[in-house]
Design an enzyme around this catalytic site. Structure first.
Site, PDB file in Angstrom:
ATOM      1  N   TYR A  68     -16.098  27.103  -7.374  1.00  0.00           N
ATOM      2  CA  TYR A  68     -14.573  26.800  -7.593  1.00  0.00           C
ATOM      3  C   TYR A  68     -13.739  26.904  -6.212  1.00  0.00           C
ATOM      4  O   TYR A  68     -13.215  25.980  -5.598  1.00  0.00           O
ATOM      5  CB  TYR A  68     -14.063  27.323  -8.685  1.00  0.00           C
ATOM      6  CG  TYR A  68     -12.568  27.083  -9.138  1.00  0.00           C
ATOM      7  CD1 TYR A  68     -12.289  25.804 -10.134  1.00  0.00           C
ATOM      8  CD2 TYR A  68     -11.396  27.406  -8.246  1.00  0.00           C
ATOM      9  CE1 TYR A  68     -11.266  25.475 -10.194  1.00  0.00           C
ATOM     10  CE2 TYR A  68     -10.204  26.945  -8.633  1.00  0.00           C
ATOM     11  CZ  TYR A  68     -10.142  25.830  -9.766  1.00  0.00           C
ATOM     12  OH  TYR A  68      -8.935  25.651 -10.113  1.00  0.00           O
ATOM     13  N   PHE A 127      -3.032  -2.761  -0.493  1.00  0.00           N
ATOM     14  CA  PHE A 127      -4.094  -2.575  -1.332  1.00  0.00           C
ATOM     15  C   PHE A 127      -3.108  -2.367  -2.514  1.00  0.00           C
ATOM     16  O   PHE A 127      -2.106  -1.666  -2.636  1.00  0.00           O
ATOM     17  CB  PHE A 127      -5.006  -1.406  -1.053  1.00  0.00           C
ATOM     18  CG  PHE A 127      -6.079  -1.448  -1.846  1.00  0.00           C
ATOM     19  CD1 PHE A 127      -7.047  -2.368  -2.026  1.00  0.00           C
ATOM     20  CD2 PHE A 127      -6.241  -0.144  -2.615  1.00  0.00           C
ATOM     21  CE1 PHE A 127      -7.974  -2.457  -2.612  1.00  0.00           C
ATOM     22  CE2 PHE A 127      -7.121  -0.181  -3.489  1.00  0.00           C
ATOM     23  CZ  PHE A 127      -8.009  -1.376  -3.577  1.00  0.00           C
ATOM     24  N   THR A 128      -3.990  -2.964  -3.709  1.00  0.00           N
ATOM     25  CA  THR A 128      -3.215  -2.569  -4.981  1.00  0.00           C
ATOM     26  C   THR A 128      -2.640  -1.225  -5.518  1.00  0.00           C
ATOM     27  O   THR A 128      -1.468  -1.007  -5.592  1.00  0.00           O
ATOM     28  CB  THR A 128      -4.084  -3.134  -6.128  1.00  0.00           C
ATOM     29  OG1 THR A 128      -5.653  -2.238  -5.894  1.00  0.00           O
ATOM     30  CG2 THR A 128      -4.484  -4.535  -6.317  1.00  0.00           C
ATOM     31  N   ASP A 172      -5.740   3.771   6.607  1.00  0.00           N
ATOM     32  CA  ASP A 172      -6.591   3.890   5.504  1.00  0.00           C
ATOM     33  C   ASP A 172      -7.906   3.635   6.020  1.00  0.00           C
ATOM     34  O   ASP A 172      -8.496   2.342   6.472  1.00  0.00           O
ATOM     35  CB  ASP A 172      -6.119   2.764   4.525  1.00  0.00           C
ATOM     36  CG  ASP A 172      -6.931   2.777   3.319  1.00  0.00           C
ATOM     37  OD1 ASP A 172      -8.107   3.236   3.398  1.00  0.00           O
ATOM     38  OD2 ASP A 172      -6.441   2.167   2.292  1.00  0.00           O
ATOM     39  N   LYS A 178     -16.297   4.445  -0.716  1.00  0.00           N
ATOM     40  CA  LYS A 178     -16.910   3.442   0.126  1.00  0.00           C
ATOM     41  C   LYS A 178     -17.365   4.084   1.676  1.00  0.00           C
ATOM     42  O   LYS A 178     -18.320   4.200   1.795  1.00  0.00           O
ATOM     43  CB  LYS A 178     -15.530   2.392   0.346  1.00  0.00           C
ATOM     44  CG  LYS A 178     -15.480   1.557  -0.492  1.00  0.00           C
ATOM     45  CD  LYS A 178     -13.795   1.272  -0.788  1.00  0.00           C
ATOM     46  CE  LYS A 178     -13.449   0.859  -2.025  1.00  0.00           C
ATOM     47  NZ  LYS A 178     -11.946   0.712  -2.183  1.00  0.00           N
ATOM     48  N   ARG A 213      -9.097 -11.814  -7.075  1.00  0.00           N
ATOM     49  CA  ARG A 213      -8.098 -11.455  -6.145  1.00  0.00           C
ATOM     50  C   ARG A 213      -7.223 -12.605  -5.977  1.00  0.00           C
ATOM     51  O   ARG A 213      -7.251 -13.269  -4.723  1.00  0.00           O
ATOM     52  CB  ARG A 213      -9.123 -11.001  -4.772  1.00  0.00           C
ATOM     53  CG  ARG A 213      -9.643  -9.910  -5.034  1.00  0.00           C
ATOM     54  CD  ARG A 213      -9.178  -8.628  -4.728  1.00  0.00           C
ATOM     55  NE  ARG A 213      -8.542  -8.137  -6.025  1.00  0.00           N
ATOM     56  CZ  ARG A 213      -8.210  -6.895  -6.319  1.00  0.00           C
ATOM     57  NH1 ARG A 213      -8.645  -5.674  -5.580  1.00  0.00           N
ATOM     58  NH2 ARG A 213      -7.748  -6.486  -7.379  1.00  0.00           N
ATOM     59  N   PHE A 255      -4.308  -6.816 -13.970  1.00  0.00           N
ATOM     60  CA  PHE A 255      -5.690  -7.107 -13.721  1.00  0.00           C
ATOM     61  C   PHE A 255      -6.828  -6.367 -14.219  1.00  0.00           C
ATOM     62  O   PHE A 255      -7.953  -6.841 -14.502  1.00  0.00           O
ATOM     63  CB  PHE A 255      -5.980  -7.532 -12.144  1.00  0.00           C
ATOM     64  CG  PHE A 255      -5.704  -6.515 -11.330  1.00  0.00           C
ATOM     65  CD1 PHE A 255      -4.694  -5.980 -10.816  1.00  0.00           C
ATOM     66  CD2 PHE A 255      -6.942  -5.698 -11.067  1.00  0.00           C
ATOM     67  CE1 PHE A 255      -4.633  -4.748 -10.105  1.00  0.00           C
ATOM     68  CE2 PHE A 255      -7.098  -4.586 -10.117  1.00  0.00           C
ATOM     69  CZ  PHE A 255      -5.844  -4.075  -9.528  1.00  0.00           C
TER      70      PHE A 255
HETATM   71  C1  PLP Z   1     -10.969   1.071  -2.485  1.00  0.00           C
HETATM   72  C2  PLP Z   1      -9.896   1.355  -1.597  1.00  0.00           C
HETATM   73  C3  PLP Z   1      -8.902   2.253  -1.776  1.00  0.00           C
HETATM   74  C4  PLP Z   1      -8.837   3.276  -3.312  1.00  0.00           C
HETATM   75  O1  PLP Z   1     -10.080   3.903  -2.994  1.00  0.00           O
HETATM   76  P1  PLP Z   1     -10.672   4.381  -4.546  1.00  0.00           P
HETATM   77  O2  PLP Z   1     -11.744   5.438  -4.127  1.00  0.00           O
HETATM   78  O3  PLP Z   1     -11.305   3.198  -5.234  1.00  0.00           O
HETATM   79  O4  PLP Z   1      -9.552   4.804  -5.224  1.00  0.00           O
HETATM   80  C5  PLP Z   1      -7.909   2.164  -1.015  1.00  0.00           C
HETATM   81  N1  PLP Z   1      -7.755   1.653   0.061  1.00  0.00           N
HETATM   82  C6  PLP Z   1      -8.634   0.548   0.456  1.00  0.00           C
HETATM   83  C7  PLP Z   1      -8.528  -0.354   1.469  1.00  0.00           C
HETATM   84  C8  PLP Z   1      -9.756   0.365  -0.594  1.00  0.00           C
HETATM   85  O5  PLP Z   1     -10.792  -0.488  -0.133  1.00  0.00           O
END
Ligand code: PLP
Length: 482
Positions: A80, A132-133, A223, A266, A389, A455
């Site tokens: 932990y 981004f959403t 980001d 990602k 999208r 969505f």
């Molecule tokens: C996917 C994504 C996020 C959010 O990441 P999650 O790990 O899915 O929460 C933020 N910014 C960008 C550009 C993304 O493609």
């Protein structure tokens, strides 16, 4: 580089890896696909994965891991507090981004929560190339507002601009002066802008934006979730950086930023996320929020196995052979579709192939969700699941009317290193059939509409019996069992 010349074939993307673990897939007959999409409220997010042949919904957490990543997961140090695995990840992140402090979080949007809570106050405005959403929602929940200052070329569907993700420097400076420096907590650059087709940002643009931020003493936030694709494009599309190595390009970008966060679903081809900064005071402010929202500071909501996989995945992100597969497959996919005259976003970007639904199904009313209708039709005819999208991903205007999106797209994500070229050819072929029969595709309307991020979990129904008609025509052309 893995795209090499062939002797007899035309040049094709060449995989610099081999497949050693596989997962069996199902391809349901079309009648069962019709049943499945209806049960899912015509929302591909609500489909069950067992009913999907090619899962092209997202690249989030679905990239293939390497043998090195899987091996590292076996030797994770479970604790932990104070796990050696955490210190390894911290070391790799600091090296990758060249920053002094690292905070772990369970995924990209969790980083956004911490950052927004720390930096955004009521009335603030955050300039960015594109939202981004989840980023936008976190900023709004803290009383702030997003302003996009993209270059005009960004939302032109067909273009030969190599860096459609760039910020328009004049628009940015004008916005800062209009709202007042004190109301701009940071400027955000999304590397590889997700919602406009994975379009990259040039290193030069990052440097120029950084110059403006320094002039007004505003932090620059990057980001970096889609950074690997962006780095690939910097190397192959930006003349000043073609001779530079991937780590050198990454360093030029990171050095220009004050705050960097990423989704390791990602970047790192695993699961998790993190924030890096040089500013000790900012680090201390954010640090106290990690145990509240994520978990203790030495895991931040990630399992130690995930942290091991991220650490190795970040090292691999510096290897051009490991990061070129995605963008090169997308380019090949785009080349095939363009040969069928199917409307797509050009130039092809990272993370997926993007169809222009506004042209593909221009006969459907904008209020009946062109992209959502097309993505449901694609599942019906192919078993592949893409993501809407477009207007459905927007929120309604305060008066209840639809906010029509600037781009109406369908994304077919290519999770990195997952699909084969014949699978890409299969979906391209089904899209060719669908395009020739596009007049059969009709609109959708909501039956359950959530007020936030509709969505994800909203349910819809067709506005007519167009899905049955599409299925009937498909059977006429392909036979009953497909
Ligand atoms: C996917 C994504 C996020 C959010 O990441 P999650 O790990 O899915 O929460 C933020 N910014 C960008 C550009 C993304 O493609």
């Amino acid at each position: 580089m893995s795209r090499i010349k062939f002797y007899k074939e035309q040049s094709l993307p060449l995989e610099m890896h081999k497949v050693r673990i596989i997962q069996k897939l199902n391809l349901l007959p079309i009648d069962e696909r019709l049943k499945a999409i209806k049960e899912a409220g015509c929302n591909t997010f609500l489909l069950r994965n067992k009913d999907v042949y090619l899962d092209m919904l997202t690249d989030s957490g679905t990239n293939a891991m390497s043998d090195m990543q899987l091996g590292a997961m076996m030797v994770a140090d479970d604790a932990y507090a104070g796990s050696e695995t955490f210190y390894k990840l911290e070391r790799v992140c600091k090296k990758f981004f060249g920053k002094k402090y690292f905070l772990p979080a369970h995924q990209g949007r969790a980083c956004e929560n911490i950052l927004a809570k720390t930096l955004v106050k009521s009335g603030d405005v955050v300039p960015m190339n594109y939202h981004f959403t989840t980023t936008k929602t976190h900023i709004q929940l803290c009383g702030g507002r997003v302003e996009e200052v993209f270059i005009d070329e960004a939302i032109k569907i067909t273009s030969d601009c190599p860096f459609k993700g760039n910020i328009d420097l004049q628009k940015l400076e004008k916005l800062i002066l209009e709202v007042g420096v004190e109301h701009v907590p940071f400027v955000r650059i999304e590397m590889g802008t997700n919602l406009i087709g994975g379009q990259p940002v040039s290193v030069q643009n990052v440097l120029d934006v950084s110059g403006i931020c320094k002039k007004y003493n505003i932090p620059l936030m990057i980001d970096a979730s889609l950074m690997t694709d962006n780095l690939y494009f910097n190397k192959v599309r930006e003349p000043a950086f073609m001779d530079k190595s991937i780590p050198e390009i990454a360093k030029s970008i990171s050095d220009a930023a004050d705050i960097i966060y990423f989704s390791a679903r990602k970047l790192g081809s695993a699961k998790g996320g993190g924030i890096v900064v040089n500013d000790k005071a900012l680090f201390d402010k954010m640090k106290v929020l990690i145990p509240v929202y994520e978990g203790f500071l030495t895991y931040g909501g990630m399992s130690t196995r995930e942290m091991e996989a991220v650490a190795v995945g970040l090292e691999e992100a510096m290897d051009i052979d490991m990061i070129s597969h995605g963008p090169e497959f997308i380019e090949e996919f785009a080349r095939i579709l363009a040969s069928y005259n199917i409307p797509i976003v050009t130039p092809p970007g990272g993370l997926g192939l993007h169809l222009n639904a506004r042209e593909f199904v221009g006969h459907i009313k904008e209020e009946e969700y062109q992209s959502a209708s097309l993505v449901a039709a694609i599942y019906l005819v192919s078993g592949a699941r893409g993501m809407e999208r477009g207007t459905l991903s927007e929120e309604r205007n305060p008066d209840g009317s639809e906010h029509i999106a600037s781009c109406e797209l369908v994304r077919l994500a290519l999770p990195r290193r997952v699909f084969t070229l014949s699978q890409v050819r299969y979906i391209a072929d089904r899209l060719a059939w669908l395009y020739d029969n596009r007049h059969l595709i009709g609109g959708l309307r909501f039956v359950e509409e959530p007020s936030v991020m509709r969505f994800f979990i909203g349910r819809l129904e067709p506005t007519s019996d167009w899905q049955e008609k599409l299925v009937a025509k498909f059977k006429e052309d392909f036979g009953e069992s497909l």
